[in-house]
Design an enzyme around this catalytic site. Structure first.
Site, PDB file in Angstrom:
ATOM      1  N   GLY A 100      40.931  40.673  51.475  1.00 46.23           N
ATOM      2  CA  GLY A 100      41.761  39.549  51.083  1.00 46.23           C
ATOM      3  C   GLY A 100      43.212  39.929  51.166  1.00 46.23           C
ATOM      4  O   GLY A 100      43.574  40.874  51.852  1.00 46.23           O
ATOM      5  N   LYS A 101      44.052  39.189  50.449  1.00 46.95           N
ATOM      6  CA  LYS A 101      45.489  39.385  50.609  1.00 46.95           C
ATOM      7  C   LYS A 101      46.160  39.797  49.305  1.00 46.95           C
ATOM      8  O   LYS A 101      45.660  39.518  48.227  1.00 46.95           O
ATOM      9  CB  LYS A 101      46.121  38.083  51.098  1.00 46.95           C
ATOM     10  CG  LYS A 101      45.654  37.747  52.506  1.00 46.95           C
ATOM     11  CD  LYS A 101      46.221  36.427  52.981  1.00 46.95           C
ATOM     12  CE  LYS A 101      45.732  36.169  54.405  1.00 46.95           C
ATOM     13  NZ  LYS A 101      46.004  34.806  54.835  1.00 46.95           N
TER      14      LYS A 101
ATOM     15  N   ASP B  61      39.482  57.556  46.227  1.00 41.29           N
ATOM     16  CA  ASP B  61      40.172  57.042  47.408  1.00 41.29           C
ATOM     17  C   ASP B  61      41.645  57.436  47.351  1.00 41.29           C
ATOM     18  O   ASP B  61      42.526  56.600  47.487  1.00 41.29           O
ATOM     19  CB  ASP B  61      39.993  55.522  47.505  1.00 41.29           C
ATOM     20  CG  ASP B  61      40.201  55.009  48.922  1.00 41.29           C
ATOM     21  OD1 ASP B  61      40.291  55.844  49.852  1.00 41.29           O
ATOM     22  OD2 ASP B  61      40.293  53.776  49.104  1.00 41.29           O
TER      23      ASP B  61
END
Ligand SMILES: *[C@@H]1O[C@H](CO)[C@@H](O)[C@H](O)[C@H]1NC(C)=O
Ligand SMILES: *[C@@H]1O[C@H](CO)[C@@H](O)[C@H](O)[C@H]1NC(C)=O
Ligand SMILES: *[C@@H]1O[C@H](CO)[C@@H](O)[C@H](O)[C@H]1NC(C)=O
Ligand SMILES: *[C@@H]1O[C@H](CO)[C@@H](O)[C@H](O)[C@H]1NC(C)=O
Ligand SMILES: *[C@@H]1O[C@H](CO)[C@@H](O)[C@H](O)[C@H]1NC(C)=O
Ligand SMILES: *[C@@H]1O[C@H](CO)[C@@H](O)[C@H](O)[C@H]1NC(C)=O
Ligand SMILES: *[C@@H]1O[C@H](CO)[C@@H](O)[C@H](O)[C@H]1NC(C)=O
Length: 796
Positions: A505-506, A617
């Site tokens: 998504g954004k 991550d």
């Protein structure tokens, strides 16, 4: 065959590892799990797929080819570890399993087409059959991972599965599973609808298995290791549908025609899709789904119902359709489910003739009968292909996506897509190209009273009903924004306010109505895949507040939204300050300070609470800089709680970003804090060299970690430093920094320093740098400082 003993070494795996209700008493008599081509056993959830060599007695093949995917060619770490190795069959080959108890068995075949030596597995073309049925005919797998699931009734004492390459081609297989199915799962009396079909001799292939109104139900949550996918992408008109979740209400009942946990788990029965009609007594429309199927076959469609919406009995009557046929008229769940609400019920229906089109449409709609509030519900759906009159399921090669369906296996998506990975990966060139913001925000983030502004009546804003039970745990921690507020803050998700795009998504710039600038991550509302990451991130960020961790201001889960609102980080990612975006280059001191800040954040994660948190991550794109270039670690979507004291690792599917991944974690799937240390070591070299971790201009086939280590081992690190730093780093500082990075990249986790040690050594490197008196570059001065420093804490 060849005297296989009944209870083979695999049989007890499940019963030994079985956890509580998950198994609900079903113990498969036969269970064979094989990770083809794998040199070692592979754990997936609570099951162990045995190494290929332990399974060789089941296989008869004229020629051996064992393939493995190399670390470099793997494209999606989100895929199951089963996909990392395969067996290639250049000639007809068969697996023979002895069957201790006749009856239905599942055959699950796992495929992932990678390239190995001269074999491009996506070019394979082959058939798969049992003694009585063709399961796959002229089958090939293009570019996505895929699980094919079949169920066959085995009445002989062995099951022979034959792989036959098509003309001039070959066959392959990543993993195989043969497991007994409870006899009650497929019967001839599943509430009529079979039109006289006898199921005994039927081979079935699962085409679709869907959890209406809820997220993916993974195999770990299903007693029979099935995966249920969400229904949104199949809806014909999503505007007509509404989702309800009330998993706790589900009550299994012992009645004969009723469902058990083996028919479908509580998480499937506890969520549903209904008509979006609650208030309008005149509503009259259908809610429909459309599924792609192979024409030329009949299908067994299983409907799962459980009325967790009605307030009282005998309120809900509705119709169920398959294409234009009515399957059930005035369906009255209250009566069928023994005059109780929330009791799971299911029914089967067989299509009367072979499908002519490649779409199957399922609809539910209100019945005119005594319906004060017209409504219709569906909780779950399974569509199973029946063998044709020739006993075959092969035909057109419709590819049923695996649990990791389409979007996850997109080649080119390096990290598993998820809300948590937004900022990260895919279009990482310019993320968080940020603007100016107010100074006070930075401090606001980590104070306890961090509600950015008050909203009248926030309590009256009820939880979205969907995921009500699952999201509520998270919302205890984090401020919940009404959707309208987020909409307003982002100028209704103005495309020109987008500051980053990720796999899922954004990210938008936003301004709250008190002027506070925020970064707003919005998960694609139609996809449920990021839900776990969404919740992880909320939980992690709201529990762990630290000046070097990005602060979460709140979230929004109205309807099916997954929105996270963060403090705005003026200067974007560390990565963007290293290369590729034209920012002015950072000085060595600034870089050291950024590394120290990030190390502090990670050190806190690893040690700040009873149980270590492993970020999983760590990379330069997940280290953000505020207006003062203070570093904060971001993106906790993949984070995991660390091992308990009595264990030394968390076993998990490999996730993370290419180029930063701990090779030991990749090999052994065992996660410890030292995996973060490894990734951080890669970041240190990235900071020093200002090069991407996967740089095509480097010597072929070499990542930054290997390349930089070569120079470090040669003692020539100064050859590869960022040219803008040339001559500006004190040799001592560089040496200390290089040693620190080298230790982080040690092959074995136990040989790597802790984040605390890394932190001290970076501080030492900074002291060595700052000791330089302008115009006086004599070694002595730095040595003196080094010796006097009380903080120095070498690795040795
Ligand atoms: C692999 O799994 C099998 C069956 O569970 C077990 O007997 C064997 O010892 C395992 N091998 C290793 C190396 O763990
Ligand atoms: C992968 O295959 C190559 C070539 O057959 C072999 O040398 C290597 O040891 C294998 N690696 C693994 C992890 O199985
Ligand atoms: C396989 O080869 C045979 C003989 O060469 C040929 O008759 C047949 O049509 C081929 N089948 C396919 C599917 O190409
Ligand atoms: C399997 O087939 C046998 C023989 O046709 C039959 O008696 C048995 O009920 C079948 N089992 C199931 C689960 O269908
Ligand atoms: C619902 O779908 C069925 C089957 O296509 C159709 O016969 C029926 O008229 C539809 N009902 C409404 C209200 O559209
Ligand atoms: C499926 O195959 C069996 C033979 O194994 C056969 O008896 C049955 O009729 C087939 N089913 C259909 C729907 O044709
Ligand atoms: C995968 O294959 C499908 C169908 O062949 C194709 O439409 C799609 O673009 C492919 N995806 C990738 C990432 O290559």
């Amino acid at each position: 065959m060849m005297g296989y003993r009944k209870f083979d070494l695999f049989i007890w795996v499940l019963s030994v590892l079985c956890l509580g209700w998950l198994c609900s008493g079903f113990n498969p008599a036969d269970i064979y799990l094989i990770d083809c081509g794998s040199p070692a056993n592979t754990s997936v959830g609570n099951r162990v797929y045995v190494a290929d060599n332990l399974a060789s007695k089941f296989l008869s093949t004229p020629k051996d080819v064992v393939a493995n995917i190399s670390l470099k060619s793997i494209t999606s770490f989100d895929d199951s570890p089963l996909y990392q190795t395969a067996r290639i069959f250049t000639e007809s080959s068969k697996y023979t399993f002895s069957i201790s108890q006749s009856g239905r068995h599942w055959i699950r075949l796992y495929f992932y087409p990678f390239v190995f030596g001269g074999y491009d597995l996506s070019k394979a073309k082959f058939s798969v059959s049992t003694q009585n049925h063709v399961l796959l005919g002229d089958f090939s797998v293009q570019n996505a991972s895929l699980v094919k699931e079949f169920s066959v009734n085995v009445t002989s004492d062995s099951l022979v599965i034959t792989f036959t390459p098509s003309n001039n081609s070959f066959a392959f297989l990543n993993a195989i599973e043969v497991v007994s199915v409870p006899n009650q799962l497929i019967t001839d009396d599943a509430n009529n609808g079979l039109h006289g079909l006898t199921t005994h001799t039927q081979a079935l292939e699962t085409s679709w298995r869907v959890n209406m109104g809820g997220p993916t139900v993974s195999f770990e949550k299903d007693t029979l290791w099935r995966t249920w996918v969400p229904d949104q992408s199949f809806q014909v008109n999503a505007n007509l549908a509404k989702y309800v979740s009330n998993i706790a209400a589900v009550t299994y009942d012992a009645g004969s025609a009723l469902a058990t946990k083996d028919i479908a788990p509580q998480t499937v029965y506890g969520t549903l899709t209904e008509m979006k009609s609650a208030d309008d007594t005149n509503s009259n429309f259908n809610v429909s789904w459309e599924f792609t199927v192979d024409p030329g076959f009949q299908y067994l469609v299983r409907f799962h119902f459980c009325d967790v919406v009605s307030k009282s009995l005998y309120q809900l009557y509705f119709n169920v359709y398959l294409d234009s046929l009515i399957v059930a008229r005035d369906l009255d769940l209250s009566t069928l489910a023994t005059n109780k609400l929330a009791v799971p019920y299911y029914m089967d229906y067989v299509t009367t003739s072979a499908a002519v089109s490649n779409k199957l449409r399922i609809s539910i709609g209100p019945s005119p009968l005594n319906n004060a509030y017209p409504n219709a519900i569906l909780n779950g759906l399974e569509i199973m292909k029946l063998n044709n009159s020739a006993g075959s399921l092969g035909g057109a090669n419709s590819l049923v996506p695996s649990s990791n369906s389409s979007s996850k296996s997109n080649v080119g998506v390096i990290v598993g897509a998820g809300v948590g990975s937004f900022i990260a990966v895919v279009l990482a060139a310019i993320l968080f190209v940020l603007y100016r913001r107010r100074k006070r925000l930075a401090d606001q983030g980590h104070s306890k009273t961090w509600l950015p502004f008050s909203i009248n009546g926030t309590n009256s804003h009820t939880m979205g009903r969907k995921y009500g039970t699952t999201a509520s745990a998270a919302s205890n921690y984090s401020y919940r924004f009404p959707f309208g507020v987020v909409q307003e803050a982002t100028n209704n998700f103005d495309e020109s306010w987008v500051i980053g795009i990720g796999g899922f998504g954004k990210v938008y710039k936003g301004v709250l109505n008190d002027g506070t600038k925020v970064a707003v991550k919005r998960g694609n509302p139609r996809s449920q895949q990021g839900l776990a990451e969404f919740r992880t991130e909320i939980e992690m960020l709201s529990q762990f507040r630290h000046r070097h961790l990005v602060s979460l201001i709140g979230h929004c889960d109205d309807d099916s939204e997954m929105i996270l609102v963060y403090e705005y980080m003026e200067n974007g990612t560390l990565k963007s300050h290293l290369y590729g975006s034209g920012h002015p280059s950072l000085s060595w001191k600034q870089r050291l300070e950024v590394c120290i800040g990030a190390a502090r954040g990670l050190h806190y994660l690893h040690t700040g609470c009873a149980k270590a948190i492993i970020h999983r991550d760590v990379k330069s794109a997940n280290i953000l800089l505020n207006e003062n270039l203070m570093a904060k670690v971001a993106d906790f979507g993949l984070s995991k709680k660390g091992p308990e004291i009595d264990q030394s690792h968390v076993s998990t599917a490999v996730k993370g970003s290419l180029g930063y991944l701990d090779p030991e974690y990749f090999r052994r799937k065992k996660l410890t804090e030292k995996s973060d240390v490894y990734s951080f070591g890669v970041v240190l070299f990235e900071v020093l060299c200002a090069r991407p971790v996967l740089d095509p201009s480097l010597t072929k086939e070499m990542n930054l970690d290997e390349w930089a280590m070569e120079w470090q081992k040669k003692g020539q690190l100064e050859q590869i430093i960022d040219s803008t730093l040339a001559g500006k780093i004190r040799p001592d500082s560089l040496r200390k920094f290089g040693e620190t990075a080298e230790k982080c990249l040690a092959d074995c986790g136990v040989d790597r320093p802790s984040m605390g040690d890394v932190l001290w050594n970076l501080e030492y490197a900074l002291q060595l740098q700052e000791a330089e008196i302008p115009g006086d570059a004599e070694e002595n001065s730095t040595n003196t400082i080094g010796e006097q420093s009380p903080q120095v804490n070498n690795f040795q």
